[in-house]
Design an enzyme around this catalytic site. Sequence first.
Site: not given
Length: 323
Positions: A298, A294
């Site tokens: 995204d 992450h």
Amino acid sequence: APTQVEESQNKPSEAKEEKATDSIAAKKSSPTEVNNGPAVNHLSQENKIDLSQVKATGRGGRITKEDLVHHSKPQESKPHISSSQKSTEERTTRREPLSMLRRRVGERLLAAQKNAAILTTFNEVDLSQVSLLRKKYKDSFQKTYDVKLGFMGFFLKAATYALEKFPKVNAYIEEDTIVYHNYCDIGVAVSTAKGLVVPVIQNVEKLNLGQIEQAITNYADKARNNKISLNDLNGGTFTVSNGGVFGSLMSTPILNPPQSAILGMHKIQQRPMVTEDGKIEARPMMYLALSYDHRVIDGKESVSFLKTIKECLEDPARILIGV
């Protein structure tokens, strides 16, 4: 005169002492009455047990009640124990040192979990169209390329198409920088007797289905014969892992560092699905999982990436047309 009296007085007492000593000796010589106590004597007489035949375990060679019980208890024959019973009754342990391969794989997986913010997104894909293509072209494909047309080739082509649309999934972090690649070197997880290895197919974006399947078959043969080299494992910008060959229906794959994402394929299973015209049909369905870092990727990109793979596999013409 006094001397004679003393002698005469002493003789009866000495005689008594001799009698007492003889009595004690007589009692000691009778194990039935002296050595073992009244309870043992009573039990032996009641059960007609010859104490000379009983093995004594008490202090000083005494026979105890337990000795009598054990002596009179009939010897039971041991029941036959099967090999399966032995295996459950005989609890053992065995130690085996970790191989260098397993140590290295373990270190990398732990590093991935420690150094990356890993999330996983899921989707499912209908493989009806891919199955039809395989059935239609399997014979001519094998004649042309001398390998079978499998599912993995389609997945790698779809992954390459999606990686070019979403370049962050094909990138990785180096300190405070994101490193992008203009090529797709895809690692294919292969299970061997010694553990999991991930040989890398280079420049997948330049290969056709036949060349991809040839590369996969080549690595599978090398893995079976324990001939995969360190050179085969170097690099890689993305990884595909197929747990479905072992029957896995759903899993969350772990990143292969320093890569930022890994695609998990799973078991193809016939499931009832609602078609566009509202009918229910059995379709060959597979769950897909994309684990990603992450810090680089995204949620929107990861979901869109996986959705693109799904669309390419459900309508393979998209790869050719480029939409």
